[in-house]
Motif scaffolding. Structure first.
Motif, short mmCIF file in Angstrom:
data_model
loop_
_atom_site.label_atom_id
_atom_site.label_comp_id
_atom_site.label_asym_id
_atom_site.label_seq_id
_atom_site.Cartn_x
_atom_site.Cartn_y
_atom_site.Cartn_z
N PHE A 202 44.00 41.29 53.56
CA PHE A 202 44.10 39.84 53.74
C PHE A 202 42.82 39.30 54.36
N GLN A 225 47.63 39.85 50.51
CA GLN A 225 48.38 38.83 51.25
C GLN A 225 47.69 37.48 51.19
N SER A 226 46.35 37.48 51.12
CA SER A 226 45.64 36.20 51.01
C SER A 226 44.24 36.45 50.48
N THR A 228 40.58 33.68 49.60
CA THR A 228 40.04 32.32 49.52
C THR A 228 38.72 32.33 48.77
N GLY A 254 49.88 36.73 47.80
CA GLY A 254 50.48 35.89 48.82
C GLY A 254 49.92 34.49 48.75
N ASN A 255 48.91 34.18 49.59
CA ASN A 255 48.30 32.86 49.63
C ASN A 255 46.94 32.88 48.94
N VAL A 256 46.76 32.00 47.97
CA VAL A 256 45.51 31.89 47.22
C VAL A 256 44.97 30.48 47.40
N LYS A 257 43.68 30.38 47.79
CA LYS A 257 43.05 29.08 47.98
C LYS A 257 41.73 29.06 47.23
N ASN A 281 51.85 31.06 47.28
CA ASN A 281 51.31 29.72 47.53
C ASN A 281 49.92 29.63 46.93
N GLN A 724 41.59 36.01 59.76
CA GLN A 724 42.95 36.21 60.25
C GLN A 724 43.03 37.34 61.28
#
Length: 724
Positions: A202, A225-226, A228, A254-257, A281, A724
């Motif tokens: 992550f 998990q993430s 960006t 998990g979270n993608v930006k 997300n 994180q």
């Protein structure tokens, strides 16, 4: 005795008011220059104090690393020797980029540093075992950077022109690594990142990525998990038809930006969609990438919650199954779309949806650290202009080095020149000094550019400039209209002082995929000047694309950056830069996806700080400014995680044209409304101190009329450039 006199002069801390030409037994071609007493910048000091390993001893490279810890290399080919890097070891290639063989970073290592290396077709391997942390890979060309079941934390990858393949699908992880300017050309896969559920990966942030004409698939990203991406461009993926996947393939995420997302595939052999994303997300900000021809629609999984702020082209379709994720889309269909929709319904009144509100608030993490700005060396001092009168002319000396050696490697000293130095852009020419505080080239007058680039018949298109100060003259570096494309050029540690134009690109074809590391401009009328033909023609396109300006300072200039393109510029970025005491920081037009990230803007006293094209600002701080009109006089702006702490208007009311402004997770002290002209935009989770009625979690602005859609108190903090 004559040698002793020479050595005393070479190492004395006294600055002499004239050049002394003491005779020694060996013949000299150049009068001994005045020696500055100013220190170099810190990274330069580390570089020059490293042990210099002669190329004749390249077979002892591993032994030198183990003995000295920090090693730098001469110009030449050091390949043929595989090495292992361990904690606190440093390997510096030559500024021309040094060919080397396979490199292994040993398990459990920390603070390993690799720079200016060219392991073409070779591997840079992170070894499985103990955690590898706080390592830096900077300017690594055409390598395969690999980690299989390794553990990587808090490493920094800067200007990596190499494939990256991290496969921790069985064990290991990669966490909180930063990738700044990742560029790959012509190969597949360009980026592979695979995690696992037991030891999750992550917090990895990719700031400026360019996937250029991958022969087949560009990416394979799974089970994180993430992740960006800030600034992502891809051109002609599946160029040779060797792949079948969408350009951005993400599964079990998990979270993608993703922000500032552009490109297209009009001339790909096999046209596939722009993305297929299966995530919990998904966040889009300023998305304009376009799948063309037979590409088909991009896909987002049925379960994915989507926050989409501003964009156009390629609206996605949902994957198979019952749709359980929400779609919040804000101004997503181009300039004329001024609405916010939730699950396809235009929102005109307050929304009560705790899941949506929590998604907007996100989780607070640690922002990227701020740069501690060094005072730039000023080796020739305040009286440089009067002190140059009558000095010995070194023009012929330096030009002869360029003509005969290709690379003119100058020692410490102040070198005065009376006419321009000509440098053919053929991949073999350049000037390298002993540091920005130790080597200075000064124009004896200010009516000529210090360095003029010349087109090469061979078609090569890069040059070298590093570790020196260029002062006086009409320009520091001039590229005339005869120039074709300048590409894949790395300039580092160059300070331009007291010029009309620091860098002047006059009607050249283009500047493409370059990296300017610690290139600074002081007391220039214009620091960086893109000067295209006013009427666009293909031959004089004059564009600037995918250039990253990293860790530079723009001080006391009339205009720090002037880039008024006639053929649109694409995805240029200023990262960790300081803009201080300029009249105007940015005067840009015709620019797509320009980015300023982790930059400081201070002590500006002109009418504005930013003009014309929308500039995306991430984790930028503005303070101690006193502009007379407003901070921004442009067609719009994009902000995330910023602090604008001056009590002055943010957006100009002196122009009538439409301004589209998008403010996310920011704190702003000045007024964000206008008294003249049409505005639209979206304000998200931002503390707008001067506008308490807009100080809400979600506000839509349509033709100057704001509508509060989520009437909750904002709690702004950066959500993109974080660890994180």
């Amino acid at each position: 005795m004559k040698h002793i006199i020479f050595l005393y002069l070479l190492f004395s801390t006294v600055v002499f008011s004239q050049n002394y030409n003491y005779a020694i037994e060996e013949p000299r071609k150049q009068a001994l220059p005045v020696l500055p007493v100013v220190n170099n910048q810190l990274e330069e000091i580390d570089y020059f104090k490293a042990y210099l390993l002669p190329i004749a001893q390249k077979g002892t490279l591993q032994a030198a690393l183990d003995k000295y810890g920090s090693v730098r290399l001469e110009k030449g080919d050091y390949s043929g020797v595989n090495i292992v890097m361990r904690s606190n070891q440093r390997l510096y290639g030559h500024p021309t980029l040094t060919p080397v063989s396979n490199i292994t970073i040993a398990a459990g290592s920390s603070n390993v540093y690799l720079q200016d290396l060219f392991p073409s077709g070779k591997d840079v391997i992170f070894q499985a075992g103990g955690v590898i942390s706080n390592c830096t890979l900077k300017t690594i060309k055409w390598a395969n950077i690999k980690a299989t079941n390794a553990m990587l934390e808090n490493n920094l990858f800067i200007n990596v022109m190499s494939t990256i393949n991290f496969d921790c699908s069985t064990s290991g992880y990669f966490r909180n690594n930063k990738f700044i300017k990742h560029q790959v050309h012509g190969v597949s896969n360009m980026l592979v990142m695979k995690g696992n559920n037991t030891t999750p990966s992550f917090g990895n942030v990719h700031l400026h990525s360019n996937f250029l004409t991958p022969a087949g698939d560009a990416t394979d990203i799974q089970n994180l998990q993430s992740i960006t991406f800030v600034g992502l461009d891809s051109e002609a993926w599946n160029f040779s038809g060797a792949g079948k996947k969408p350009m951005l393939s993400m599964q079990n995420m998990g979270n993608v930006k993703i922000t500032d997302f552009g490109g297209g595939n009009g001339y790909s052999t096999v046209q596939t969609p722009t993305f297929n994303i299966d995530a919990n997300n998904l966040f889009f900000f300023n998305k304009y990438i376009k799948g063309e021809g037979t590409s088909g629609s991009p896909t987002v999984a049925a379960k994915t919650n989507v926050l989409y702020y501003k964009g156009a082209d390629d609206d996605y379709m949902r994957g198979s199954g019952t749709v359980t994720g929400f779609d919040l889309k804000s101004h997503f269909a181009g300039t004329n779309d001024k609405n916010i929709t939730l699950n396809g319904i235009i929102q005109t009144s307050t929304i009560s949806n705790s899941t949506l509100a929590n998604a907007i608030l996100g989780t607070q993490y640690t922002p990227f650290s701020r740069t501690t700005w060094e005072t730039l060396p000023d080796p020739s001092g305040a009286n440089w202009a009067t002190n140059r009168v009558g000095k010995t002319d070194s023009t012929s000396y330096i030009q002869n080095l360029i003509n005969t050696k290709g690379i003119a490697e100058l020692p410490e000293g102040v070198f005065y020149i009376s006419s321009t130095l000509s440098m053919i852009v053929d991949g073999t020419k350049g000037i390298i000094g002993a540091g920005t505080g130790k080597t200075v080239i000064i124009g004896l007058t200010d009516d000529f550019p210090l360095i003029t680039l010349a087109e090469s018949a061979s078609g090569d298109n890069n040059f070298v400039l590093s570790n020196l100060t260029l002062q006086g003259g009409s320009a520091g570096l001039y590229a005339p209209d005869e120039m074709d494309m300048i590409a894949f050029t790395n300039l580092k540690y160059v300070v331009f002082r007291n010029q009309k134009y620091g860098i002047h690109l006059y009607r050249i074809f283009g500047l493409d995929n370059c990296f300017f590391d610690s290139v600074s401009f002081v007391n220039c009328t214009v620091g960086f000047f893109q000067d295209p033909h006013p009427t666009y023609t293909f031959a004089d396109a004059g564009y600037v694309d995918k250039v990253v300006f990293y860790n530079g300072q723009y001080l006391n200039c009339g205009t720090a950056v002037s880039m008024k393109a006639t053929r649109a510029d694409n995805l240029n970025a200023w990262i960790n830069c300081k803009f201080d005491a300029n009249t105007l920081a940015f005067d840009i037009s015709g620019n797509n996806f320009p980015i300023a990230a982790n930059c400081d803007f201070t002590n500006h006293k002109g009418a504005n700080i930013i003009r014309d094209s929308p500039l995306a600002l991430y984790n930028c701080n503005f303070y101690n400014n006193a502009t007379t009109d407003a901070i921004i006089r442009a067609q719009g702006s994009f902000m995330e995680g910023c602090n604008l702490l001056d009590n002055i208007p943010v957006f100009s009311s002196t122009v009538h044209y439409l301004m589209s402004n998008y403010i996310l997770n920011s704190t702003i002290k000045g007024n964000v409304t206008r008294t003249y002209g049409i505005s639209q935009g979206v304000f998200v989770n931002s503390n707008l101190v001067a506008n308490p009625t807009l100080n809400k979690l979600l506000v839509n602005v349509k033709d100057n009329v704001p509508t509060v859609l989520i009437n909750a108190t904002p709690n702004p903090y950066p959500q993109l450039l974080v660890t994180q």
